[in-house]
Write a protein that holds these residues in place. Structure first.
Motif, short mmCIF file in Angstrom:
data_model
loop_
_atom_site.label_atom_id
_atom_site.label_comp_id
_atom_site.label_asym_id
_atom_site.label_seq_id
_atom_site.Cartn_x
_atom_site.Cartn_y
_atom_site.Cartn_z
N GLU A 1 0.81 -1.22 0.00
CA GLU A 1 0.00 0.00 0.00
C GLU A 1 0.85 1.27 0.00
OE1 GLU A 1 -2.79 -0.22 3.22
OE2 GLU A 1 -3.39 -2.28 2.68
N VAL A 2 2.14 1.14 0.24
CA VAL A 2 3.02 2.31 0.30
C VAL A 2 3.29 2.80 -1.11
CG1 VAL A 2 5.30 3.14 0.99
CG2 VAL A 2 4.07 1.51 2.43
N ASP A 3 3.09 4.12 -1.32
CA ASP A 3 3.34 4.72 -2.63
C ASP A 3 4.84 4.95 -2.79
OD1 ASP A 3 3.19 6.01 -5.06
OD2 ASP A 3 2.59 7.93 -4.19
N THR A 4 5.45 4.21 -3.70
CA THR A 4 6.89 4.34 -3.94
C THR A 4 7.19 4.96 -5.30
OG1 THR A 4 6.98 2.09 -4.80
CG2 THR A 4 7.44 2.38 -2.45
#
Length: 93
Positions: free
Chosen positions: A41-44
């Motif tokens: 879910e982390v925007d990278t």
């Protein structure tokens, strides 16, 4: 990803493990997998990958090399020698 009894049995077989409490193992493994799924879910987007968390280059010690003074004493205590080499049993047959 869901952890089930079949997956646990496969993992146990491959890792040569004997699992005494399958239900607890499934519960704990599911917690671990759920935690890692949070990372999806982390925007990278636009973040450059890091190859190490340490950004500073390693600095070598300023100390000078010092030879061990009693190297010959160690060599003399070794059962088999040839010149300055210590002879050890081979690992290949």
């Amino acid at each position: 990803m869901t952890i089930d009894k079949k997956l646990v049995k496969d993992i146990a077989f491959l890792a040569r493990l004997e699992i005494s409490n399958e239900e607890k193992f499934i519960e704990e493994m599911q917690k671990i997998v759920d935690y890692f799924e949070l990372l999806n879910e982390v925007d990278t987007e636009g973040v450059e990958p890091m190859y190490t968390p340490i950004e500073e280059r390693y600095k070598l010690s300023e100390r000078n090399r010092k030879d061990f003074e009693d190297a010959e004493l160690i060599r003399n205590n070794f059962p088999k020698r040839e010149n300055n080499y210590l002879k050890v049993p081979g690992i290949h047959k």
